[in-house]
Structures are given as structure tokens and as C-alpha cells.
Design an enzyme around this catalytic site. Structure first.
Site, PDB file in Angstrom:
ATOM      1  N   SER A   1       8.433   7.425  -3.767  1.00  0.00           N
ATOM      2  CA  SER A   1       6.920   7.937  -3.874  1.00  0.00           C
ATOM      3  C   SER A   1       6.987   9.194  -4.737  1.00  0.00           C
ATOM      4  O   SER A   1       7.740  10.140  -4.247  1.00  0.00           O
ATOM      5  CB  SER A   1       5.929   7.969  -2.619  1.00  0.00           C
ATOM      6  OG  SER A   1       5.245   8.620  -3.000  1.00  0.00           O
TER       7      SER A   1
ATOM      8  N   ASP B   1      -3.004  13.611  -3.650  1.00  0.00           N
ATOM      9  CA  ASP B   1      -4.170  12.963  -3.438  1.00  0.00           C
ATOM     10  C   ASP B   1      -5.612  13.655  -3.348  1.00  0.00           C
ATOM     11  O   ASP B   1      -5.451  14.760  -2.541  1.00  0.00           O
ATOM     12  CB  ASP B   1      -4.146  11.904  -2.306  1.00  0.00           C
ATOM     13  CG  ASP B   1      -3.034  10.807  -2.363  1.00  0.00           C
ATOM     14  OD1 ASP B   1      -2.572  10.657  -3.693  1.00  0.00           O
ATOM     15  OD2 ASP B   1      -2.551  10.288  -1.578  1.00  0.00           O
TER      16      ASP B   1
ATOM     17  N   HIS C   1      -5.194   9.698  -7.174  1.00  0.00           N
ATOM     18  CA  HIS C   1      -3.624  10.251  -7.044  1.00  0.00           C
ATOM     19  C   HIS C   1      -3.430  10.927  -8.535  1.00  0.00           C
ATOM     20  O   HIS C   1      -3.440  10.337  -9.544  1.00  0.00           O
ATOM     21  CB  HIS C   1      -2.667   9.218  -6.911  1.00  0.00           C
ATOM     22  CG  HIS C   1      -1.281   9.639  -6.977  1.00  0.00           C
ATOM     23  ND1 HIS C   1      -0.733   9.495  -5.784  1.00  0.00           N
ATOM     24  CD2 HIS C   1      -0.527   9.871  -7.995  1.00  0.00           C
ATOM     25  CE1 HIS C   1       0.469   9.802  -6.077  1.00  0.00           C
ATOM     26  NE2 HIS C   1       0.569  10.000  -7.565  1.00  0.00           N
TER      27      HIS C   1
ATOM     28  N   TYR D   1       0.700  -1.275  -0.089  1.00  0.00           N
ATOM     29  CA  TYR D   1      -0.017  -0.263  -0.133  1.00  0.00           C
ATOM     30  C   TYR D   1       0.968   1.295  -0.075  1.00  0.00           C
ATOM     31  O   TYR D   1       0.361   2.399  -0.098  1.00  0.00           O
ATOM     32  CB  TYR D   1      -0.928   0.227   1.262  1.00  0.00           C
ATOM     33  CG  TYR D   1      -1.992  -1.247   1.155  1.00  0.00           C
ATOM     34  CD1 TYR D   1      -3.079  -0.958   0.383  1.00  0.00           C
ATOM     35  CD2 TYR D   1      -1.784  -2.345   1.604  1.00  0.00           C
ATOM     36  CE1 TYR D   1      -4.077  -1.885   0.084  1.00  0.00           C
ATOM     37  CE2 TYR D   1      -2.917  -3.288   1.603  1.00  0.00           C
ATOM     38  CZ  TYR D   1      -3.989  -3.113   0.713  1.00  0.00           C
ATOM     39  OH  TYR D   1      -4.843  -4.019   0.869  1.00  0.00           O
ATOM     40  N   ALA D   2       2.163   1.175   0.285  1.00  0.00           N
ATOM     41  CA  ALA D   2       2.928   2.294   0.004  1.00  0.00           C
ATOM     42  C   ALA D   2       4.417   1.952  -0.491  1.00  0.00           C
ATOM     43  O   ALA D   2       4.643   0.982  -0.302  1.00  0.00           O
ATOM     44  CB  ALA D   2       3.033   2.869   1.576  1.00  0.00           C
TER      45      ALA D   2
ATOM     46  N   GLU E   1      -5.725   4.173  -8.629  1.00  0.00           N
ATOM     47  CA  GLU E   1      -5.851   5.110  -7.777  1.00  0.00           C
ATOM     48  C   GLU E   1      -6.530   6.318  -8.259  1.00  0.00           C
ATOM     49  O   GLU E   1      -5.694   7.118  -8.712  1.00  0.00           O
ATOM     50  CB  GLU E   1      -4.377   5.610  -7.070  1.00  0.00           C
ATOM     51  CG  GLU E   1      -3.972   4.450  -5.991  1.00  0.00           C
ATOM     52  CD  GLU E   1      -2.683   5.006  -5.451  1.00  0.00           C
ATOM     53  OE1 GLU E   1      -2.348   6.288  -5.518  1.00  0.00           O
ATOM     54  OE2 GLU E   1      -1.966   4.323  -4.489  1.00  0.00           O
TER      55      GLU E   1
ATOM     56  N   HIS F   1       4.902  11.429  -4.150  1.00  0.00           N
ATOM     57  CA  HIS F   1       4.701  12.605  -2.969  1.00  0.00           C
ATOM     58  C   HIS F   1       5.796  13.184  -2.457  1.00  0.00           C
ATOM     59  O   HIS F   1       6.013  14.222  -1.744  1.00  0.00           O
ATOM     60  CB  HIS F   1       3.896  11.878  -1.914  1.00  0.00           C
ATOM     61  CG  HIS F   1       2.448  11.422  -2.204  1.00  0.00           C
ATOM     62  ND1 HIS F   1       1.487  12.530  -2.286  1.00  0.00           N
ATOM     63  CD2 HIS F   1       1.636  10.522  -2.742  1.00  0.00           C
ATOM     64  CE1 HIS F   1       0.292  11.907  -2.535  1.00  0.00           C
ATOM     65  NE2 HIS F   1       0.489  10.805  -2.941  1.00  0.00           N
TER      66      HIS F   1
END
Ligand SMILES: [Zn+2]
Length: 285
Positions: A151, A160, A206, A144-145, A203, A153
Site C-alpha cells: 500500500s 486519505d 486517496h 478493500y485493502a 477512491e 500508505h
């Protein structure tokens, strides 16, 4: 009789005016994509350093490619401190950070959606530093990450987006973004059916900023960032007209410690690395 003729002419003129307006907006929405490079005249070759490969809006950051510190946006701001930027949408929590320029483009997008009656947007996550990403990876696990530095991010270019009314997959906000985000320079980064390429489950929340020329090509040709960078490498150069602006997009390989790129006199351009073997030059023609 004369009155009737006058009214008739007026109706013709008005409908002509309206049709002209329609033609104009239809023309601005039109996207033309062709293979083709910058003209040779008024061009010169310049060299950019290897560092450039790790900076810019088109960096590929995923399980395979970690970001380099120079890839992190230098204009990260705390959104709750910047009420001038946060207009017409909410923040899931007050600690959310993002690149200031990406936040500006997001604000324009929210404004555009509002004109279509879609106005229940929320940012649920933005920029995360390496510590925050590491914590998330430990809490959520590998499925999940992504680990720290892997990432998007961690770049400040991704966010998100949620809706206050429903899950993004069903919400009007999600549907609108899927169709229009490219007009503002954003892409749905992990689409359905492309899991094998992105390595990430679908997703619907995202979104990633890449810039308008690139988001238009990716949207129109149904390409993920991985596929688009690959395609640029194969075709070398493309020209595109989108939103009434013409661009040339060209790929140059990094050879040793530099890449030799073509620029054109008097034409503004941007350079972004792909984060693995070259740079992409976007020229505003
Ligand atoms: Zn995300």
C-alpha cells in the site's frame, strides 16, 4: 474637458494594469509539455546505486510491486504533535502520521482551497506501518485493502482526505482537489475509469504526493502513475513548464547495480526510483 480627458486616461491606465496582472497569472498557470532532454553542454554523466531505484517520490507501490524499507519516508511525524503543520483542517483521529514535507505541501494546498472558499478538509488516514497495514488487510479483506508493503500508505507519501460536510465524491473539497491538487504536487491516485490499470476501485479520497513536475504532466495528459512511468520509459525525456518553473524529466534504466544518469552543472536535480527497473531524474532548469 481637460478633467474628462484625465479621467479617460486614468481608466485606460487602470484597465491596462489590471490586464497585465491577468496576463501574468494566466502565464503562471500555463503548462507546456514537450519531448526533449537536457542539452549536452555543461552536462556530465554520473552513476547512482541500485538502492536509489527503491527510494523517492515516484515509487510505484501496488499489488505487483512491494515497497523496500528504504522507500519509507524518513521524515514521518505524528500530526497531532505538530499543530504548526495542522492549520485549517482536522484529523479524523489523533494517531495520524505523515511525511513532514508532504504535510507541508498539503497545508499549502488547504490554504489555496481556502482562497476559493473551500475549507472543510479532514485527513482520515496517512502513513501506516506494516503492522497497521497487515491488521487492516485482515479486517477489511482483499477487496478493500492491500497487504503490508503493497500500500502507498506504507510509504508516507499518500493520504486519505475527507470533507466534514459530505462524501468526497459530492463535497466541494473533493471537486476542488480533483481540479487543483496537481498544482501542489498531488495526484488523485485511483481515478474513475482507470480501475483496470490501477487495480483499485475509484477512491475520490486517496491522494498521492509525486512532485509538481510529475503531477502536472499526469493531470494534463490524464495518466495514472503506472501509465506515466511507462510513458517516461518510452519517451526517455520530457521537458515541462508548470507554475512558472521549467523542469526536465528523464528516465534511465538500472543496469546491473547502477544507473548512469545525466546531470547539468549548476542545476539542482532530484532522483527517484520507479521501484522496478530504473530511475527518474528531475532537473530544475
Ligand atoms: Zn488511501
Amino acid at each position: 474637458m481637460r478633467k474628462w480627458v484625465f479621467a479617460f486616461i486614468l481608466v485606460i491606465l487602470l484597465s491596462y494594469g489590471i490586464s497585465q496582472l491577468n496576463v501574468k497569472s494566466a502565464g503562471e498557470d500555463k503548462v507546456d509539455i514537450e519531448n526533449g532532454s537536457l542539452p549536452q553542454q555543461d552536462s556530465q554523466m554520473i552513476t547512482v546505486s541500485k538502492e536509489q531505484m527503491y527510494k523517492g517520490d515516484l515509487l510505484l507501490v501496488n499489488n505487483d510491486y512491494a515497497l523496500h524499507p528504504e522507500g519509507i519516508r524518513s521524515d514521518i511525524v505524528s500530526l497531532s504533535d505538530r499543530q504548526d503543520l495542522v492549520q485549517g483542517y482536522g484529523l479524523l483521529d489523533p494517531s495520524i502520521q505523515l511525511s513532514e514535507s508532504v504535510a507541508k505541501d498539503f497545508g499549502e494546498m488547504v490554504e489555496g482551497a481556502k482562497k476559493d472558499g473551500v475549507e472543510h478538509f479532514l485527513i482520515s488516514s496517512g502513513y501506516r506501518d506494516a503492522d497497521k497495514q497487515d491488521q487492516l488487510y485482515r479486517d477489511m479483506g482483499h477487496d478493500y485493502a492491500l497487504p503490508a508493503y503493497h500500500s502507498e500508505h506504507n510509504l508516507g507519501l499518500s493520504l486519505d482526505i475527507g470533507s466534514t460536510t459530505a462524501k468526497m465524491d459530492e463535497a466541494e473539497e473533493g471537486k476542488w482537489l480533483k481540479k487543483h491538487a496537481w498544482e501542489y504536487g498531488f495526484i488523485l491516485r485511483y481515478p474513475k475509469g482507470k480501475e483496470d490499470i490501477t487495480g483499485i476501485q475509484y477512491e475520490p479520497w486517496h491522494f498521492r504526493y509525486v512532485g509538481k513536475a510529475h503531477s502536472a504532466i499526469m493531470y494534463k495528459q490524464d495518466l495514472t502513475l503506472e501509465q506515466y512511468l511507462d510513458k517516461l520509459k518510452q519517451t526517455k525525456a520530457m521537458s515541462i513548464t508548470a507554475g512558472g518553473q521549467k523542469y526536465t524529466v528523464a528516465y534511465y534504466p538500472m543496469v546491473g547495480n547502477g544507473a548512469t544518469i545525466q546531470v547539468q552543472q549548476g542545476k539542482p536535480y532530484e532522483v527517484s526510483g520507479n521501484n522496478y527497473d530504473g530511475v527518474i531524474v528531475t532537473t530544475y532548469a
